[in-house]
Every structure is written in structure tokens, then in C-alpha cells.
Design an enzyme around this catalytic site. Structure first.
Site, PDB file in Angstrom:
ATOM      1  N   GLU A  66       0.831  -1.200   0.000  1.00  0.00           N
ATOM      2  CA  GLU A  66       0.000   0.000   0.000  1.00  0.00           C
ATOM      3  C   GLU A  66       0.869   1.255   0.000  1.00  0.00           C
ATOM      4  O   GLU A  66       1.942   1.278   0.604  1.00  0.00           O
ATOM      5  CB  GLU A  66      -0.925  -0.002   1.223  1.00  0.00           C
ATOM      6  CG  GLU A  66      -2.091   0.960   1.103  1.00  0.00           C
ATOM      7  CD  GLU A  66      -3.239   0.598   2.029  1.00  0.00           C
ATOM      8  OE1 GLU A  66      -3.805   1.540   2.611  1.00  0.00           O
ATOM      9  OE2 GLU A  66      -3.564  -0.591   2.183  1.00  0.00           O
ATOM     10  N   ASP A 101      -0.064   5.351   0.606  1.00  0.00           N
ATOM     11  CA  ASP A 101      -1.222   6.137   1.043  1.00  0.00           C
ATOM     12  C   ASP A 101      -0.991   7.629   1.109  1.00  0.00           C
ATOM     13  O   ASP A 101       0.029   8.082   1.628  1.00  0.00           O
ATOM     14  CB  ASP A 101      -1.620   5.756   2.486  1.00  0.00           C
ATOM     15  CG  ASP A 101      -2.069   4.334   2.632  1.00  0.00           C
ATOM     16  OD1 ASP A 101      -2.561   3.770   1.655  1.00  0.00           O
ATOM     17  OD2 ASP A 101      -1.937   3.792   3.745  1.00  0.00           O
ATOM     18  N   GLU A 123      -3.557  10.043   3.158  1.00  0.00           N
ATOM     19  CA  GLU A 123      -4.783  10.104   3.946  1.00  0.00           C
ATOM     20  C   GLU A 123      -4.959  11.525   4.464  1.00  0.00           C
ATOM     21  O   GLU A 123      -4.026  12.111   5.016  1.00  0.00           O
ATOM     22  CB  GLU A 123      -4.729   9.133   5.128  1.00  0.00           C
ATOM     23  CG  GLU A 123      -4.856   7.681   4.709  1.00  0.00           C
ATOM     24  CD  GLU A 123      -4.870   6.756   5.913  1.00  0.00           C
ATOM     25  OE1 GLU A 123      -5.784   5.910   5.974  1.00  0.00           O
ATOM     26  OE2 GLU A 123      -3.982   6.863   6.774  1.00  0.00           O
ATOM     27  N   ARG A 141       4.922   3.021   8.598  1.00  0.00           N
ATOM     28  CA  ARG A 141       5.898   4.032   8.167  1.00  0.00           C
ATOM     29  C   ARG A 141       5.202   5.374   7.945  1.00  0.00           C
ATOM     30  O   ARG A 141       5.412   6.054   6.960  1.00  0.00           O
ATOM     31  CB  ARG A 141       6.619   3.554   6.902  1.00  0.00           C
ATOM     32  CG  ARG A 141       7.527   2.357   7.178  1.00  0.00           C
ATOM     33  CD  ARG A 141       8.265   1.870   5.934  1.00  0.00           C
ATOM     34  NE  ARG A 141       9.332   0.957   6.311  1.00  0.00           N
ATOM     35  CZ  ARG A 141       9.188  -0.361   6.459  1.00  0.00           C
ATOM     36  NH1 ARG A 141       7.999  -0.905   6.265  1.00  0.00           N
ATOM     37  NH2 ARG A 141      10.212  -1.123   6.798  1.00  0.00           N
TER      38      ARG A 141
END
Length: 313
Positions: A90, A92, A94, A120
Site C-alpha cells: 500500500e 497512502d 490520507e 511508516r
């Protein structure tokens, strides 16, 4: 409004994406190139790219909901969790909502092979109000690095290291955009929840760029020889951009896993410790980044979107 990166094709929604969930909470506008996804008491919503990609440049101009947005999360991310449920990758972006008068925060995260127990994450403020206008958020993913951009300014560079092994995302992924209720963790660890009095919460997406190496979904074979090339796609961080990135991080970064002494007795192997960065974060939050003893752990959240892992600080 900030325009998309020059010369990269902006594709109509129907050519590159399909609705993921939310039914009528997803609406396509303006010649099919702008899409609104919304969250109300009934459901959130989201969309996903038609194709899998192995590396590329992925971008969208996004305008976030305004006013009281505590508990709301808007995500723009790549994942293969639907295919690799126990060892997925993944990348991301966000966006974490907030109470009235407090700014949206932005979080980035990278993991591979289902390494969600490592985490991370980095978290930042922004130099603008992302609810006032569209701003561009982009991900560059190659076999050796991942770079996150805001308005073409790199804010984070993750270089692949031998010690990371499979924790560096290396399997084909699809691109997602979602809005959902993350009341349990997103704002002050769940202290402030979504208030549906202010619903619907609408996130607007435009200038959608999918510029990557498409992969056969069954064979998982990448046909990159025929992938379109463009000088507009960055190949790395230039010296001028590095100065901008360093300035951004100095002014706006509020959390980095590399300096979190509660979660890690010693930093993960890929971390390059910057003493000035360490001291600034220690002053910002001496418990997390100093020698504090307060316990912070991993929180599983069960929001109304397909994302199921998050960390609260």
C-alpha cells in the site's frame, strides 16, 4: 486552483475508473472529468482504477470538505489488498478531518507484504486550506523510490533499501479514492467523532492522471514496453525540489515514525536520522519523540471504507 502536471493526459472518469462503493454518494460532473464522493449517515463512497499498475505516476486535484470534519478521512491511495489479503502492499495519502477552526492534516504511509505492524507513517500540516480550492496530490512509484507530492512540491521520498526487503511495495496495485467514517481514531484518537449534522461531507476530485505500467490482472504480467513515456513525469527529486522538500518538512511535519521512541527502541533500518529534525520533533512532542513513557499502540479501525488499518498518535 493549481493545475495538473503539464502534458500528462487527464482521462475521463469512465475511461480509467469505476465506482467502488456508496451508490448515489458518487456523482460524476463536468464532462465526465470531475467526480464527487460523499459521506453521510448511510455510507461513505469511493472509486477504483480499472487497471492494475506496476509503477508509474498517479495524481488527482482534490478539494476537501469544509467546516466541521472531525472523524472524516479522505484517502487517495494504491493497494492490492483485494488480491493479497495477508501480504498486501500500500502507498497512502490520507487526509484527516478536524474540529471547526482546526486544519485538515495529511498523512502518508508505505508498506509492503502486509507489514502493517511496522507502520511508516508521517503526518503534516499544509501551507494552505485544502477545503478552499483544488490542490494536486501525486504519487511517483518506481522500483527504487516512492515520492509524494503536493502541488508538485515533493514532501516525502522513500528510497528502497536492501534491509527493507519485501516491505517496499513491489506487487501490482490499483488506485483508490475513498471518503469514510474513521471516528474511532482519526481525530485526537477518537475523541472527536463525525457529526452527521454537517453531512453530507463532499470531496471533489478532478484532473485524474493514471500514467503507469498497466498489468494483466490474471497473469500479473506487466507490458511496460508499450507504456507511454513523458518528459512531464519526474524521475526523482531535483536539487531545487530538495530544498523545497526540506523546507516543507522543517515547517510542516508533525510526526515521523523514524523518530518515534515509544514505538521503536531503535529506528527501523531504512531511516536516515536528521539531528535537526529529531530535535524539532522532540520539542514539538517530547513524549513521543523524547524519552516519554506514555503508551501508544496500533488501532484497528472499522470504518465504512475498504481501508482497515490505521495508527493513532
Amino acid at each position: 486552483m493549481v493545475s495538473s502536471r503539464n502534458f500528462l493526459p487527464i482521462i475521463p472518469f469512465d475511461e480509467g475508473y469505476t465506482p467502488l462503493f456508496g451508490d448515489n454518494n458518487l456523482a460524476i460532473h463536468r464532462d465526465g472529468k470531475t467526480v464527487h464522493i460523499s459521506l453521510d449517515e448511510r455510507t461513505g463512497s469511493g472509486f477504483v482504477s480499472h487497471d492494475l499498475y506496476l509503477h508509474g505516476y498517479f495524481s488527482a486535484s482534490i478539494k476537501l470538505p469544509a467546516d466541521y470534519t472531525a472523524g472524516v478521512v479522505v484517502a487517495f491511495y494504491m493497494s492490492n489488498g483485494d488480491m493479497f489479503q495477508k501480504n498486501h502492499d500500500e502507498i497512502d495519502f490520507e487526509f484527516l478531518g478536524n474540529i471547526r477552526g482546526k486544519d485538515w492534516r495529511i498523512q502518508t504511509n508505505v508498506y509492503g507484504n502486509g507489514s502493517t505492524n511496522i507502520g511508516r507513517e508521517e503526518r503534516y500540516g499544509l501551507w494552505f486550506d485544502p477545503a478552499e480550492d483544488f490542490h494536486q496530490y501525486s504519487i511517483l512509484w518506481t522500483d527504487s523510490k516512492i515520492i509524494f507530492y503536493v502541488d508538485n512540491v515533493p514532501i516525502r521520498e522513500v528510497k528502497r533499501t536492501e534491509s527493507m526487503g519485501g516491505d517496499f511495495p513491489s506487487k501490482p496495485m490499483t488506485l483508490y479514492a475513498t471518503i469514510w467514517d474513521a471516528s474511532d481514531w482519526a481525530t485526537n484518537g477518537g475523541k472527536y467523532r463525525v457529526n452527521y449534522k454537517y453531512a453530507p461531507y463532499v470531496a471533489e476530485f478532478s484532473d485524474l492522471v493514471l500514467h503507469g505500467c498497466a498489468v494483466d490482472p490474471i497473469e500479473h504480467v506487466a507490458n511496460c514496453d508499450n507504456a507511454p513515456s513523458s518528459k512531464a513525469v519526474p524521475s526523482g527529486v531535483t536539487p531545487v525540489q530538495r530544498i523545497k522538500m526540506d523546507n516543507f518538512r522543517k515547517k510542516h511535519m508533525t510526526y515521523s515514525y523514524c523518530y518515534d521512541k515509544i514505538r521503536y527502541k531503535s529506528p527501523p533500518s531504512e531511516c536516515v536520522i536528521n539531528p535537526k529534525e529529531a530535535e524539532r520533533l522532540r520539542r514539538y512532542d517530547p513524549v513521543t519523540f523524547g524519552n516519554g513513557r506514555r503508551h501508544h499502540g496500533k488501532h484497528n479501525n472499522h470504518g465504512r471504507g475498504p481501508k482497515t488499518e490505521a495508527v493513532s498518535f
